[in-house]
Write an enzyme that holds these catalytic residues in place. Sequence first.
Site, PDB file in Angstrom:
ATOM      1  N   GLY A 105     -36.448 -15.647 -56.655  1.00 54.01           N
ATOM      2  CA  GLY A 105     -35.889 -14.322 -56.392  1.00 54.01           C
ATOM      3  C   GLY A 105     -36.197 -13.883 -54.980  1.00 54.01           C
ATOM      4  O   GLY A 105     -36.372 -14.701 -54.062  1.00 54.01           O
ATOM      5  N   ASP A 106     -36.278 -12.582 -54.797  1.00 57.86           N
ATOM      6  CA  ASP A 106     -36.538 -12.017 -53.474  1.00 57.86           C
ATOM      7  C   ASP A 106     -38.017 -12.022 -53.110  1.00 57.86           C
ATOM      8  O   ASP A 106     -38.371 -11.999 -51.925  1.00 57.86           O
ATOM      9  CB  ASP A 106     -36.022 -10.575 -53.427  1.00 57.86           C
ATOM     10  N   THR A 128     -42.417  -7.064 -61.421  1.00 59.93           N
ATOM     11  CA  THR A 128     -43.016  -7.603 -60.200  1.00 59.93           C
ATOM     12  C   THR A 128     -44.062  -6.610 -59.747  1.00 59.93           C
ATOM     13  O   THR A 128     -44.046  -5.459 -60.156  1.00 59.93           O
ATOM     14  CB  THR A 128     -41.930  -7.701 -59.094  1.00 59.93           C
ATOM     15  N   THR A 157     -38.852  -4.285 -55.854  1.00 62.82           N
ATOM     16  CA  THR A 157     -38.910  -4.822 -57.215  1.00 62.82           C
ATOM     17  C   THR A 157     -37.558  -4.542 -57.864  1.00 62.82           C
ATOM     18  O   THR A 157     -36.863  -3.615 -57.476  1.00 62.82           O
ATOM     19  CB  THR A 157     -40.027  -4.179 -58.063  1.00 62.82           C
ATOM     20  N   GLY A 158     -37.224  -5.360 -58.840  1.00 64.76           N
ATOM     21  CA  GLY A 158     -35.936  -5.188 -59.504  1.00 64.76           C
ATOM     22  C   GLY A 158     -35.059  -6.406 -59.258  1.00 64.76           C
ATOM     23  O   GLY A 158     -35.570  -7.498 -59.002  1.00 64.76           O
ATOM     24  N   GLY A 214     -33.618  -9.198 -57.882  1.00 69.11           N
ATOM     25  CA  GLY A 214     -33.929  -9.893 -56.643  1.00 69.11           C
ATOM     26  C   GLY A 214     -32.701 -10.310 -55.867  1.00 69.11           C
ATOM     27  O   GLY A 214     -32.687 -10.274 -54.630  1.00 69.11           O
ATOM     28  N   ARG A 261     -35.013 -21.280 -60.054  1.00 70.55           N
ATOM     29  CA  ARG A 261     -34.503 -20.046 -59.436  1.00 70.55           C
ATOM     30  C   ARG A 261     -35.653 -19.330 -58.734  1.00 70.55           C
ATOM     31  O   ARG A 261     -36.725 -19.149 -59.299  1.00 70.55           O
ATOM     32  CB  ARG A 261     -33.905 -19.143 -60.508  1.00 70.55           C
TER      33      ARG A 261
HETATM   34  N1  ASP Z   1     -37.478  -9.047 -57.930  1.00 73.42           N
HETATM   35  C1  ASP Z   1     -37.942  -9.991 -58.884  1.00 73.42           C
HETATM   36  C2  ASP Z   1     -37.005 -11.147 -58.963  1.00 73.42           C
HETATM   37  O1  ASP Z   1     -35.815 -10.956 -58.904  1.00 73.42           O
HETATM   38  C3  ASP Z   1     -38.108  -9.464 -60.249  1.00 73.42           C
HETATM   39  C4  ASP Z   1     -38.457  -8.027 -60.395  1.00 73.42           C
HETATM   40  O2  ASP Z   1     -38.892  -7.371 -59.476  1.00 73.42           O
HETATM   41  O3  ASP Z   1     -38.321  -7.461 -61.490  1.00 73.42           O
HETATM   42  O4  ASP Z   1     -37.470 -12.239 -59.125  1.00 73.42           O
END
Ligand code: ASP
Length: 364
Positions: free
Chosen positions: A238-239, A208, A259-260, A262, A236
């Site tokens: 995410g955050d 992200t 990021t990460g 979500g 789906r």
């Molecule tokens: N946070 C994002 C999600 O879960 C993905 C990411 O940041 O790697 O969609």
Amino acid sequence: MSDLSRRRFLGVTTAGLAAGALNRNLPGSAWDSENSTPTPAAKGFLAIASANGIGTVAKARKLMMEQNMRPVSAAVQGVALVEADPNDISVGYGGLPNELGVVQLDSACMDGPTHNAGSVGAIEDIMHPAQVAELVMDRTDHINLVGAGARQFALDYGFQAENLLTERTRKIWLKWRSQRSNDDRLWPLQDTNPADPALADEPRPWGTIHCSALNDQADLGCTTTTSGLAFKIPGRIGDSPLIGCGLYCDNGVGSAGATGRGEAAIMSGGSWLVVERMRGGDTPEEACLYALRRVAEQSERAARWQPALWKDGAPGFGLTFYALRKDGLFGSASMLGKPGSRKFAVANADGVRLETCAIAFPTN
Ligand code: ASP
């Protein structure tokens, strides 16, 4: 600290204790959302982003300085570089697709001075979802548009529909599809899939870009944009398109993003929490570490239904928060990693560079 202090939470800081102590002595008025007047401490034009945002922060800062662009728009224009980059397989064009091989993008933006926001979720065929989110913010009094409605909204405003799947991401998806387990919807949690060595060399399934920006009037804005979790179930989100989760800003306090994983940023209200911690006196880095600690506590409980969420005394997934305070202080912290290994991008009067994230659960 509760249980976690007896486990692995160390919260390795980069700024050290001095900054935290100094910050606690700052007058409260600067962090009061009722008081959104510029603080004397504001350090001019500044942008921070995830590590893939070196070009982004440079562009955002330049646009604020040279074109007097508002911070939220500068951030949105800055991340457009990454949205259009086929080599970043976590965002926009060339982002990894969902389980049907369709690229579905999530994005949101938030404007500090008006405390307004817009977002699009699971939008298809549109390369620049952050720009669509900005239009949702500016041209409607809605905040979230999803799926076909978001796509149609973009087309109505003149965006072109285009195929966002590249040859490279199509091949990665085909490989995933040939090896997937049809009934395991819990996979994957980690950067690579240890249960499946054939996929271990694949790029991480999350990715992200978040960007927060601050101008010389101490006004803030931010955006987060992503192709989300690779091979996700269609629909789906995410955050990243959720205000308070993948991003949040309060013009009287600061701006933050994630990021990460979500789902963890959603369940914790992570970005909102980071901003509220800064309001309470935390430095940006302390606020990020605090939010990660809360996520960790929640993950330990959540491991009762999904054991992979908690492994060897630490969360079993990556998550990073980024924070920018109204006075120009910034910081970031990651859940896992070797000390010094996680970076974030910064552009300010001192230049454009990568800075080091603090780590909540350091690994060797
Ligand atoms: N946070 C994002 C999600 O879960 C993905 C990411 O940041 O790697 O969609």
